[in-house]
Design a protein around this motif. Structure first.
Motif, PDB file in Angstrom:
ATOM      1  N   VAL A 165     -15.629 -58.088 -15.690  1.00 23.54           N
ATOM      2  CA  VAL A 165     -15.243 -59.363 -16.259  1.00 23.54           C
ATOM      3  C   VAL A 165     -16.781 -60.201 -15.995  1.00 23.54           C
ATOM      4  CG1 VAL A 165     -14.643 -61.653 -15.173  1.00 23.54           C
ATOM      5  CG2 VAL A 165     -12.947 -60.040 -15.386  1.00 23.54           C
ATOM      6  N   VAL A 166     -17.619 -59.522 -14.984  1.00 21.45           N
ATOM      7  CA  VAL A 166     -18.816 -60.303 -14.779  1.00 21.45           C
ATOM      8  C   VAL A 166     -19.761 -60.033 -15.990  1.00 21.45           C
ATOM      9  CG1 VAL A 166     -21.060 -60.171 -13.356  1.00 21.45           C
ATOM     10  CG2 VAL A 166     -18.677 -60.588 -12.302  1.00 21.45           C
ATOM     11  N   LEU A 167     -19.487 -58.402 -16.439  1.00 23.87           N
ATOM     12  CA  LEU A 167     -20.558 -58.118 -17.555  1.00 23.87           C
ATOM     13  C   LEU A 167     -20.272 -58.517 -18.659  1.00 23.87           C
ATOM     14  CD1 LEU A 167     -22.483 -55.750 -17.909  1.00 23.87           C
ATOM     15  CD2 LEU A 167     -20.874 -54.244 -18.501  1.00 23.87           C
ATOM     16  N   ALA A 168     -18.802 -58.807 -19.072  1.00 24.92           N
ATOM     17  CA  ALA A 168     -18.418 -59.662 -20.144  1.00 24.92           C
ATOM     18  C   ALA A 168     -19.036 -61.086 -20.197  1.00 24.92           C
ATOM     19  CB  ALA A 168     -17.005 -59.714 -20.153  1.00 24.92           C
ATOM     20  N   GLY A 169     -18.841 -61.899 -19.058  1.00 21.86           N
ATOM     21  CA  GLY A 169     -19.536 -62.927 -19.037  1.00 21.86           C
ATOM     22  C   GLY A 169     -20.750 -63.017 -19.198  1.00 21.86           C
ATOM     23  N   GLY A 212     -31.128 -57.476 -26.467  1.00 23.43           N
ATOM     24  CA  GLY A 212     -31.465 -56.113 -26.125  1.00 23.43           C
ATOM     25  C   GLY A 212     -30.549 -55.750 -24.951  1.00 23.43           C
ATOM     26  N   ALA A 213     -30.640 -56.584 -23.823  1.00 22.16           N
ATOM     27  CA  ALA A 213     -29.905 -56.258 -22.527  1.00 22.16           C
ATOM     28  C   ALA A 213     -28.502 -56.388 -22.795  1.00 22.16           C
ATOM     29  CB  ALA A 213     -30.402 -57.571 -21.473  1.00 22.16           C
ATOM     30  N   ALA A 214     -27.864 -57.074 -23.679  1.00 19.73           N
ATOM     31  CA  ALA A 214     -26.556 -57.250 -23.933  1.00 19.73           C
ATOM     32  C   ALA A 214     -25.914 -56.217 -24.595  1.00 19.73           C
ATOM     33  CB  ALA A 214     -26.073 -58.539 -24.686  1.00 19.73           C
ATOM     34  N   VAL A 215     -26.721 -55.736 -25.595  1.00 22.30           N
ATOM     35  CA  VAL A 215     -26.336 -54.541 -26.407  1.00 22.30           C
ATOM     36  C   VAL A 215     -26.458 -53.158 -25.813  1.00 22.30           C
ATOM     37  CG1 VAL A 215     -26.997 -52.984 -28.539  1.00 22.30           C
ATOM     38  CG2 VAL A 215     -26.946 -55.564 -28.741  1.00 22.30           C
ATOM     39  N   ALA A 216     -27.473 -53.080 -24.660  1.00 23.77           N
ATOM     40  CA  ALA A 216     -27.543 -51.874 -23.935  1.00 23.77           C
ATOM     41  C   ALA A 216     -26.289 -51.863 -23.186  1.00 23.77           C
ATOM     42  CB  ALA A 216     -28.963 -52.198 -22.991  1.00 23.77           C
ATOM     43  N   VAL A 217     -25.862 -52.794 -22.695  1.00 26.55           N
ATOM     44  CA  VAL A 217     -24.737 -52.478 -21.695  1.00 26.55           C
ATOM     45  C   VAL A 217     -23.341 -52.554 -22.259  1.00 26.55           C
ATOM     46  CG1 VAL A 217     -25.930 -53.228 -19.581  1.00 26.55           C
ATOM     47  CG2 VAL A 217     -24.702 -54.815 -20.951  1.00 26.55           C
ATOM     48  N   SER A 218     -23.309 -53.137 -23.484  1.00 24.45           N
ATOM     49  CA  SER A 218     -22.019 -53.404 -24.080  1.00 24.45           C
ATOM     50  C   SER A 218     -21.903 -52.893 -25.669  1.00 24.45           C
ATOM     51  CB  SER A 218     -21.706 -55.018 -24.169  1.00 24.45           C
ATOM     52  OG  SER A 218     -22.697 -55.654 -24.882  1.00 24.45           O
ATOM     53  N   GLY A 219     -23.059 -52.640 -26.353  1.00 24.81           N
ATOM     54  CA  GLY A 219     -22.844 -52.266 -27.813  1.00 24.81           C
ATOM     55  C   GLY A 219     -23.012 -53.622 -28.683  1.00 24.81           C
ATOM     56  N   VAL A 264     -16.920 -53.553 -22.976  1.00 25.77           N
ATOM     57  CA  VAL A 264     -17.329 -53.618 -21.356  1.00 25.77           C
ATOM     58  C   VAL A 264     -16.479 -52.615 -20.719  1.00 25.77           C
ATOM     59  CG1 VAL A 264     -18.480 -55.528 -21.598  1.00 25.77           C
ATOM     60  CG2 VAL A 264     -16.139 -55.971 -21.197  1.00 25.77           C
ATOM     61  N   SER A 265     -15.516 -51.999 -21.272  1.00 22.84           N
ATOM     62  CA  SER A 265     -14.737 -51.006 -20.545  1.00 22.84           C
ATOM     63  C   SER A 265     -15.290 -50.053 -19.836  1.00 22.84           C
ATOM     64  CB  SER A 265     -13.426 -50.312 -21.516  1.00 22.84           C
ATOM     65  OG  SER A 265     -12.740 -49.431 -20.821  1.00 22.84           O
ATOM     66  N   MET A 266     -14.721 -49.436 -18.587  1.00 22.69           N
ATOM     67  CA  MET A 266     -15.356 -48.560 -17.820  1.00 22.69           C
ATOM     68  C   MET A 266     -16.830 -48.842 -17.424  1.00 22.69           C
ATOM     69  SD  MET A 266     -12.593 -47.051 -17.349  1.00 22.69           S
ATOM     70  CE  MET A 266     -13.138 -45.485 -16.444  1.00 22.69           C
ATOM     71  N   ARG A 267     -17.261 -50.132 -17.208  1.00 22.45           N
ATOM     72  CA  ARG A 267     -18.501 -50.280 -16.579  1.00 22.45           C
ATOM     73  C   ARG A 267     -18.283 -50.746 -15.303  1.00 22.45           C
ATOM     74  NH1 ARG A 267     -18.773 -48.710 -21.761  1.00 22.45           N
ATOM     75  NH2 ARG A 267     -19.977 -49.882 -23.156  1.00 22.45           N
ATOM     76  N   GLY A 268     -19.213 -50.284 -14.594  1.00 16.18           N
ATOM     77  CA  GLY A 268     -19.413 -50.731 -13.238  1.00 16.18           C
ATOM     78  C   GLY A 268     -20.514 -51.618 -12.753  1.00 16.18           C
ATOM     79  N   TRP A 269     -20.713 -51.714 -11.376  1.00 12.55           N
ATOM     80  CA  TRP A 269     -21.816 -52.885 -11.013  1.00 12.55           C
ATOM     81  C   TRP A 269     -22.888 -52.335 -11.513  1.00 12.55           C
ATOM     82  CZ3 TRP A 269     -20.394 -57.478 -10.096  1.00 12.55           C
ATOM     83  CH2 TRP A 269     -19.103 -57.667  -9.256  1.00 12.55           C
ATOM     84  N   ASP A 270     -23.194 -50.938 -11.590  1.00  8.07           N
ATOM     85  CA  ASP A 270     -24.560 -50.439 -11.996  1.00  8.07           C
ATOM     86  C   ASP A 270     -24.959 -50.987 -13.335  1.00  8.07           C
ATOM     87  OD1 ASP A 270     -24.933 -48.586  -9.955  1.00  8.07           O
ATOM     88  OD2 ASP A 270     -24.056 -46.991 -10.852  1.00  8.07           O
ATOM     89  N   TYR A 271     -24.099 -51.224 -14.319  1.00 12.09           N
ATOM     90  CA  TYR A 271     -24.483 -51.916 -15.528  1.00 12.09           C
ATOM     91  C   TYR A 271     -24.681 -53.505 -15.565  1.00 12.09           C
ATOM     92  CZ  TYR A 271     -22.745 -47.912 -18.415  1.00 12.09           C
ATOM     93  OH  TYR A 271     -22.901 -46.627 -19.012  1.00 12.09           O
ATOM     94  N   VAL A 272     -23.895 -53.823 -14.538  1.00  8.21           N
ATOM     95  CA  VAL A 272     -24.430 -55.438 -14.180  1.00  8.21           C
ATOM     96  C   VAL A 272     -25.894 -55.574 -13.645  1.00  8.21           C
ATOM     97  CG1 VAL A 272     -24.084 -57.481 -12.817  1.00  8.21           C
ATOM     98  CG2 VAL A 272     -21.843 -56.015 -13.603  1.00  8.21           C
ATOM     99  N   ASN A 273     -26.196 -54.614 -12.567  1.00  2.77           N
ATOM    100  CA  ASN A 273     -27.457 -54.284 -12.161  1.00  2.77           C
ATOM    101  C   ASN A 273     -28.565 -54.012 -13.249  1.00  2.77           C
ATOM    102  OD1 ASN A 273     -26.266 -55.023  -9.689  1.00  2.77           O
ATOM    103  ND2 ASN A 273     -26.153 -53.011  -9.162  1.00  2.77           N
ATOM    104  N   MET A 274     -28.222 -53.309 -14.213  1.00  5.22           N
ATOM    105  CA  MET A 274     -28.932 -52.898 -15.200  1.00  5.22           C
ATOM    106  C   MET A 274     -29.556 -54.225 -16.142  1.00  5.22           C
ATOM    107  SD  MET A 274     -28.376 -50.163 -18.253  1.00  5.22           S
ATOM    108  CE  MET A 274     -27.725 -48.966 -17.344  1.00  5.22           C
ATOM    109  N   MET A 282     -13.365 -56.874 -11.695  1.00  2.00           N
ATOM    110  CA  MET A 282     -14.676 -57.955 -11.467  1.00  2.00           C
ATOM    111  C   MET A 282     -15.842 -57.530 -12.054  1.00  2.00           C
ATOM    112  SD  MET A 282     -15.392 -60.731 -10.398  1.00  2.00           S
ATOM    113  CE  MET A 282     -14.115 -61.492  -9.072  1.00  2.00           C
ATOM    114  N   PRO A 283     -16.243 -56.301 -12.005  1.00  2.94           N
ATOM    115  CA  PRO A 283     -17.639 -55.714 -12.776  1.00  2.94           C
ATOM    116  C   PRO A 283     -17.584 -55.880 -14.331  1.00  2.94           C
ATOM    117  CG  PRO A 283     -16.630 -53.949 -11.475  1.00  2.94           C
ATOM    118  CD  PRO A 283     -15.934 -54.972 -11.138  1.00  2.94           C
TER     119      PRO A 283
END
Length: 331
Positions: free
Chosen positions: A56-60, A245-252, A183-193, A53-54
């Motif tokens: 998928v949410v992050l990818a979205g 910037g926010a997108a690249v910071a968490v996903s590259g 967005v692999s191996m990203r948890g809820w912390d990345y979503v919150n970031m 879920m984190p």
């Protein structure tokens, strides 16, 4: 129901279907009922809510951010080929992120937000530099000039990243992961970031939706309509840069989402940014969730970087739009 209403209904249904597919399909198949039934299988419930879920949410969120930023840049520059990737803004954001990773910088009062703040700063500075240089070369800001300027800056910034990779040690794997996009191996912390900045960037663009419509007809016409062009342009650039910037910071670096999605939406609902921005947001989210699903299942158990999938989709669309523009311009 009118055409726009149908577009919203279809977009929402596709997004819901993409999220359900993203959290249930994988190496381990998970029943949809696990979404709400923890007692059925605690292990599957844990996989779904803490791993899938984190992701998928992050990818979205990343897909939505890049798509709406691309729609805004295209409207501002009156150029269907403009998006965070082709303008070099993603590369600028990547340099900001890689500098943090390379030097291990952590600013106390920013905490976990150090990475996205530096990434957004890199995106904004690059956007201003690309537009400024393009204006120096060609006052009319032709399509080819802007795109070539973006390519020049992308190449230069790419060389900076390559230099840091050559000098790095332990951080190599993390930096390469950022460049390829994932967005692999990203948890809820990345979503919150990322979430606070995505909300701010989206609100900035949404508040300027009417001004984007006015700017399509040129700056002089927009001034006659009462638009404070200079301030509004800076707000739109800031909003797009914050989102990138926010997108690249968490996903590259993930390319072409901001190019493909707004172009497809325009074919359906037209160029009115009151509809284009929210529809781009919804469909950008759906597209990247589906691309991520494809990246982790197409050659399972090995995962492809999500940037590879989006490049396969985006490059032909880029070529088609460019060819269409050239033919129209030459006619």
């Amino acid at each position: 129901m009118n055409k726009t209403g149908i577009a919203y209904a279809v977009s929402i249904c596709v997004l819901i279907a993409a999220v359900i597919a993203g959290v249930t399909i994988g190496t381990v198949s998970i029943p949809v009922s696990t979404l709400w039934n923890r007692q059925a299988d605690p292990a599957l419930f844990n996989i779904l809510w803490n791993i899938r879920m984190p992701r998928v949410v992050l990818a979205g969120l990343v897909g939505a951010s890049l798509a709406i930023a691309g729609a805004a840049f295209q409207g501002l520059l009156k150029n269907p080929l403009a998006d965070p990737y082709t303008l070099g803004v993603s590369s600028g954001a990547s340099v900001g992120a890689v500098i943090i990773l390379f030097f291990g910088i952590s600013i106390p009062f920013l905490g976990i937000f150090t990475l996205p703040v530096f990434s957004m700063a890199g995106a904004f500075i690059t956007m201003l530099a690309v537009i400024g240089f393009a204006k120096l070369v060609d006052r009319s800001m032709k399509m080819e000039t802007i795109i070539l300027t973006g390519i020049i800056f992308s190449s230069f910034l790419g060389s900076i990243i390559s230099l840091m990779i050559a000098l790095t040690g332990e951080e190599l794997r993390q930096i390469i992961g950022w460049i390829l996009g994932s967005v692999s191996m990203r948890g809820w912390d990345y979503v919150n970031m990322a979430l606070p900045f995505i909300i701010i960037g989206t609100l900035l663009l949404w508040l300027n939706r009417r001004e984007l419509n006015a700017l399509i007809f040129g700056e002089e016409r927009a001034k006659h309509l009462g638009v404070n062009v200079k301030n509004r342009k800076m707000m739109i650039l800031a909003g797009g840069s914050i989102l990138t910037g926010a997108a690249v910071a968490v996903s590259g670096t993930i390319g072409f989402i901001g190019l493909v999605v707004p172009h497809m939406i325009r074919l359906v609902s037209g160029a009115d940014h009151r509809q284009l921005l929210p529809l781009s947001f919804l469909n950008g989210a759906s597209l990247l969730v589906l691309c991520d699903l494809l990246s982790r299942t197409i050659i399972a158990p090995t995962e492809l970087p999500i940037g590879v999938i989006t490049a396969f989709l985006g490059a032909p669309v880029f070529a088609f739009i460019f060819f269409k523009q050239r033919r129209t311009g030459g006619a």
